[in-house]
Structure formats: C-alpha cells, structure tokens
Scaffold this active site. Structure first.
Site, PDB file in Angstrom:
ATOM      1  N   GLY A 184     -13.015  -5.950   3.123  1.00  0.00           N
ATOM      2  CA  GLY A 184     -14.162  -5.636   2.286  1.00  0.00           C
ATOM      3  C   GLY A 184     -15.472  -6.169   2.823  1.00  0.00           C
ATOM      4  O   GLY A 184     -16.319  -6.624   2.050  1.00  0.00           O
TER       5      GLY A 184
ATOM      6  N   LEU B 229     -17.988  -4.712   3.744  1.00  0.00           N
ATOM      7  CA  LEU B 229     -19.117  -3.925   3.242  1.00  0.00           C
ATOM      8  C   LEU B 229     -19.285  -4.097   1.733  1.00  0.00           C
ATOM      9  O   LEU B 229     -20.030  -3.337   1.092  1.00  0.00           O
ATOM     10  CB  LEU B 229     -18.945  -2.448   3.592  1.00  0.00           C
ATOM     11  CG  LEU B 229     -18.781  -2.124   5.084  1.00  0.00           C
ATOM     12  CD1 LEU B 229     -18.716  -0.616   5.304  1.00  0.00           C
ATOM     13  CD2 LEU B 229     -19.894  -2.732   5.903  1.00  0.00           C
TER      14      LEU B 229
ATOM     15  N   TYR C 232       0.807  -1.215   0.000  1.00  0.00           N
ATOM     16  CA  TYR C 232       0.000   0.000   0.000  1.00  0.00           C
ATOM     17  C   TYR C 232       0.846   1.273   0.000  1.00  0.00           C
ATOM     18  O   TYR C 232       0.326   2.355  -0.246  1.00  0.00           O
ATOM     19  CB  TYR C 232      -0.911   0.046   1.230  1.00  0.00           C
ATOM     20  CG  TYR C 232      -1.852  -1.112   1.399  1.00  0.00           C
ATOM     21  CD1 TYR C 232      -2.110  -2.019   0.374  1.00  0.00           C
ATOM     22  CD2 TYR C 232      -2.491  -1.325   2.630  1.00  0.00           C
ATOM     23  CE1 TYR C 232      -2.971  -3.087   0.550  1.00  0.00           C
ATOM     24  CE2 TYR C 232      -3.365  -2.386   2.814  1.00  0.00           C
ATOM     25  CZ  TYR C 232      -3.590  -3.278   1.782  1.00  0.00           C
ATOM     26  OH  TYR C 232      -4.444  -4.324   1.982  1.00  0.00           O
TER      27      TYR C 232
END
Length: 216
Positions: free
Chosen positions: A183, A185, A37
C-alpha cells in the site's frame, strides 16, 4: 529482490492470470500473492506462460491465517508450491501474527526447515508488532544451528507518509531486516492531499511517483 513489485491483494482469481501477465510484460519482476488471496494459481500460470526465465522472477507468497503451527505450515508450503506450479518460492512470509506464541513459533520453525530443504529461498513476516518480533527473535535463538542462522529476511507492512511506523523502521534497521511496503500509494486515498499535490507540481511528477520515491 526487485525494489518494486506487483501486488495481487483483492485481485479475483478470474482476472489474476491476465493482470499478472500484463505486469510481467510491463517489466515487473516481483509478484506478491498469498494463500489468503486465493489467486496463487493465476500468478503461477502467468509466470509459466511469460517466457521469462524463472530465475528472473521473484515470487512472494504468505501463510494463511488458519495454517499457523509447525505441521500446518509445512503442509501450506507444499500447497503453495502446487498452486503456483513452482519448484521453489523466493520469499515466504507469515501473513500476520495470528494464534498463540506456540503456533507462531511453530510456523517459523517449519518455514526455516523449508529453506533448509530448498523449497523456499528466504522467509519473513508481515504485520508483526515489536513484541511479536522480539518473541520471534527469542524463538530463533533456541533452534538447532541448522535453523538458527536463517534470518528474518523481510518484514512487510503498510508503509507510506501517513503511516511511517518509525518504531518498526528503527527495529528493522538495527536487526538487518529488509522493510517492504504494501500500500505505498495509500490506496489512492491521499491523491488529493495538498502537500502531495504541491510536491508533484514542484517536481513535475505524478502524486504516485512522489509516494514511490518517498518509499525508495
């Protein structure tokens, strides 16, 4: 490990420190980052400046895809510690089963050694298929006793009602591996799903709360 964490995937380095600081102020005590990231440093700065005791914050990071193998992984742990500005990492995951079996097994051995050395508290995997998990279990059985007993503590996957992964869930339960959802959601893509909306109305909750409760 806190049940709910704050993830930083696709969070740019420029804003990471600010949003992680806000997450910590809001009550989050688990921060999830990764070398891939490129925002470990921002996470570390937010933690350092939060005023919250280090022992109250659970930090997860992950091995970069181009750092597979024993020596590369050992160096990657040092890089993450330096980027985060921490003396230890709570959870270090192999980000994905890249490379060949030798590289994957070498990475695990290096992470197990990092646990022995006190640089990492616990280790696990992310995005592993069942055959990768079996491969890892066979490798663990060949390790010296000091490394053999270090468990696969956590397995992280995209998990939500539209991707429930029953095979992985069953495997994790049988092998005492904690499942962690990224993830949960569904990236917001199912917020207008009729069943989800019906449940939200029935229980007087938001669609996001319904999905989080499903995960819990």
């Amino acid at each position: 490990m806190p049940v709910i964490g704050y993830g930083t995937y696709e969070t740019s380095p420029e804003i990471t420190q600010k949003v992680v600081a806000e997450a910590l102020k809001s009550g989050y005590r688990q921060i999830d980052t990764a070398a891939f990231y490129n925002n470990e440093a921002g996470c570390g700065l937010a933690i350092a400046q939060s005023g919250i005791p280090r022992g109250e914050i659970f930090v997860t990071t992950k091995l970069a895809p181009n750092k597979m193998g024993n020596e590369a992984t050992a160096a990657a742990v040092e890089d993450s510690l330096r980027e985060l500005g921490l003396k230890y990492i709570d959870l270090y995951l192999i980000h994905a089963p890249f490379g060949n079996p030798e590289a994957r097994n070498g990475s695990w051995t290096a992470l197990a050694q990092a646990v022995v050395d006190g640089k990492v508290k616990s280790i696990g995997v992310s995005n592993y298929g069942l055959h990768h998990l079996d491969e890892l279990q066979r490798h663990r059985a060949t390790l010296p006793s000091s490394l053999k007993d270090i468990p696969i503590s956590v397995a992280q996957y995209e998990l939500h009602p539209w991707m429930p992964r029953p095979d992985i869930v069953t495997y994790a339960a049988k092998n005492s591996i904690v499942l962690q959802a990224f993830g949960p959601l569904a990236l917001g893509k199912k917020s207008t799903d009729l069943t989800l909306q019906s449940l939200a109305k029935k229980h007087n909750k938001t669609w996001a709360q319904i999905l989080l409760r499903w995960s819990l």
